[in-house]
Design a protein around this motif. Structure first.
Motif, short mmCIF file in Angstrom:
data_model
loop_
_atom_site.label_atom_id
_atom_site.label_comp_id
_atom_site.label_asym_id
_atom_site.label_seq_id
_atom_site.Cartn_x
_atom_site.Cartn_y
_atom_site.Cartn_z
N SER A 168 8.57 24.04 -9.90
CA SER A 168 9.26 23.09 -9.03
C SER A 168 10.17 22.17 -9.83
O SER A 168 11.27 21.83 -9.38
N GLY A 169 9.73 21.77 -11.01
CA GLY A 169 10.56 20.90 -11.84
C GLY A 169 11.84 21.58 -12.30
O GLY A 169 12.91 20.96 -12.32
N VAL A 170 11.75 22.86 -12.65
CA VAL A 170 12.95 23.60 -13.08
C VAL A 170 13.92 23.76 -11.91
O VAL A 170 15.14 23.59 -12.07
N LEU A 171 13.40 24.09 -10.73
CA LEU A 171 14.26 24.22 -9.55
C LEU A 171 14.96 22.90 -9.24
O LEU A 171 16.16 22.87 -8.93
N TYR A 172 14.20 21.82 -9.33
CA TYR A 172 14.76 20.49 -9.10
C TYR A 172 15.87 20.21 -10.11
O TYR A 172 16.95 19.71 -9.75
N GLY A 173 15.60 20.51 -11.38
CA GLY A 173 16.60 20.26 -12.41
C GLY A 173 17.85 21.10 -12.23
O GLY A 173 18.97 20.62 -12.46
N CYS A 174 17.68 22.36 -11.81
CA CYS A 174 18.85 23.23 -11.59
C CYS A 174 19.72 22.71 -10.45
O CYS A 174 20.96 22.71 -10.55
N ILE A 175 19.07 22.27 -9.36
CA ILE A 175 19.84 21.74 -8.24
C ILE A 175 20.57 20.47 -8.67
O ILE A 175 21.74 20.26 -8.32
N ILE A 178 24.65 20.87 -8.34
CA ILE A 178 25.34 20.18 -7.23
C ILE A 178 25.04 18.69 -7.17
O ILE A 178 25.57 17.99 -6.30
N ALA A 179 24.20 18.22 -8.06
CA ALA A 179 23.95 16.77 -8.21
C ALA A 179 23.34 16.11 -6.98
O ALA A 179 23.44 14.89 -6.83
N ILE A 180 22.71 16.90 -6.13
CA ILE A 180 22.00 16.29 -4.98
C ILE A 180 20.61 16.93 -4.85
O ILE A 180 20.35 17.70 -3.92
N PRO A 181 19.72 16.61 -5.77
CA PRO A 181 18.37 17.20 -5.71
C PRO A 181 17.56 16.73 -4.51
O PRO A 181 16.52 17.31 -4.20
N CYS A 182 18.08 15.73 -3.80
CA CYS A 182 17.35 15.21 -2.65
C CYS A 182 17.23 16.24 -1.54
O CYS A 182 16.34 16.12 -0.69
N ILE A 183 18.10 17.25 -1.52
CA ILE A 183 17.98 18.27 -0.48
C ILE A 183 16.68 19.05 -0.61
O ILE A 183 16.19 19.63 0.36
N MET A 184 16.11 19.04 -1.80
CA MET A 184 14.81 19.68 -2.02
C MET A 184 13.66 18.68 -1.95
O MET A 184 12.64 18.93 -1.32
N SER A 185 13.84 17.54 -2.57
CA SER A 185 12.75 16.57 -2.67
C SER A 185 12.42 15.94 -1.31
O SER A 185 11.26 15.61 -1.06
N CYS A 186 13.41 15.79 -0.42
CA CYS A 186 13.14 15.14 0.86
C CYS A 186 12.22 16.00 1.73
O CYS A 186 11.47 15.47 2.56
N THR A 187 12.24 17.31 1.55
CA THR A 187 11.35 18.18 2.32
C THR A 187 9.89 17.95 1.94
O THR A 187 8.99 18.10 2.77
N TRP A 206 15.46 12.15 4.48
CA TRP A 206 16.61 12.54 3.67
C TRP A 206 17.44 11.34 3.25
O TRP A 206 18.01 11.31 2.17
N LEU A 207 17.48 10.30 4.09
CA LEU A 207 18.20 9.08 3.73
C LEU A 207 17.51 8.35 2.59
O LEU A 207 18.17 7.85 1.66
N VAL A 208 16.18 8.27 2.67
CA VAL A 208 15.42 7.59 1.62
C VAL A 208 15.64 8.27 0.28
O VAL A 208 15.88 7.62 -0.75
N HIS A 209 15.61 9.60 0.27
CA HIS A 209 15.79 10.32 -0.98
C HIS A 209 17.25 10.32 -1.44
O HIS A 209 17.53 10.35 -2.65
N TYR A 210 18.17 10.29 -0.52
CA TYR A 210 19.58 10.32 -0.90
C TYR A 210 19.99 9.01 -1.59
O TYR A 210 20.71 9.03 -2.60
#
Length: 204
Positions: free
Chosen positions: A105-112, A116-125, A144-148
């Motif tokens: 999960s950490g690697v996926l987060y880092g790649c996103i 694209i510099a918006i890892p919140c699309i993954m973390s907000c879920t 999604w707002l909180v994470h963005y």
């Protein structure tokens, strides 16, 4: 025509006589489905109806710490500020019940974050998953707002919430499972000792 009319009662009597009294065919009135005036709503979690109302009630629990209480755990705040992928990986491993590791999960987060510099699309879920698991309200705004706008603070809050619920994200899912089994064994040992002690007192 007259003969047909005369044969009808005979047919009815013959059918009636072919059954014993205890096995006479009984005609039951058609049962009508009970009417329910309350509209039932479909939900992705349940089939709808009263269970939906229970979900609404359960999802109104307040968080155990505020979004900006990051310094309640300075060590986690520092790690999240420098390496948010680590904190996210630890949270994801617990919420996925070990199906995904912290590293994955950490690697996926880092790649996103890198691409694209918006890892919140993954973390907000995972914030949504955390709220569904413990019945927490969507606060102070939509997930999604909180994470963005407050990605690091949101991760810290979710990390603290898992700690409050008895998990230790730092030791991973296997570590938490071992910790839980140890606690259950201790509780079982205490109950067994009390039962044995009570039986000895009764014998004496």
């Amino acid at each position: 025509m007259g003969r047909v009319g005369n044969n009808e009662p005979q047919v009815q009597e013959t059918i009636g006589d072919s059954f014993p009294e205890s096995e006479q065919p009984v005609t039951k009135p058609r049962s009508q489905a009970p009417s329910n005036n309350k509209p039932q709503k479909n939900s992705p979690h349940t089939g709808g109806g009263e269970e939906d109302d229970d979900l609404i009630v359960l999802n109104n629990k307040a968080w155990n710490s505020n979004l900006f209480d990051c310094m309640n755990d300075p060590q986690n705040a520092l790690i999240t500020a420098c390496f948010p992928c680590i904190t996210f990986g630890q949270i994801a491993e617990i919420l996925d019940s070990g199906n995904t590791t912290c590293a994955t999960s950490g690697v996926l987060y880092g790649c996103i974050a890198f691409c694209i510099a918006i890892p919140c699309i993954m973390s907000c879920t995972y914030r949504t998953k955390l709220r569904a698991k413990f019945g927490l309200m969507e606060s102070p705004a939509q997930d999604w707002l909180v994470h963005y706008f407050c990605e690091w603070c949101a991760l810290c809050q979710e990390y603290r919430e898992l700690q409050h619920m008895g998990y230790d994200p730092a030791i991973g899912w296997p570590g938490n499972q071992a910790k839980m089994r140890q606690h259950q064994n201790q509780q079982f040992g205490i109950v067994t000792y009390r039962t044995f002690h009570t039986q000895n007192l009764r014998k004496n």
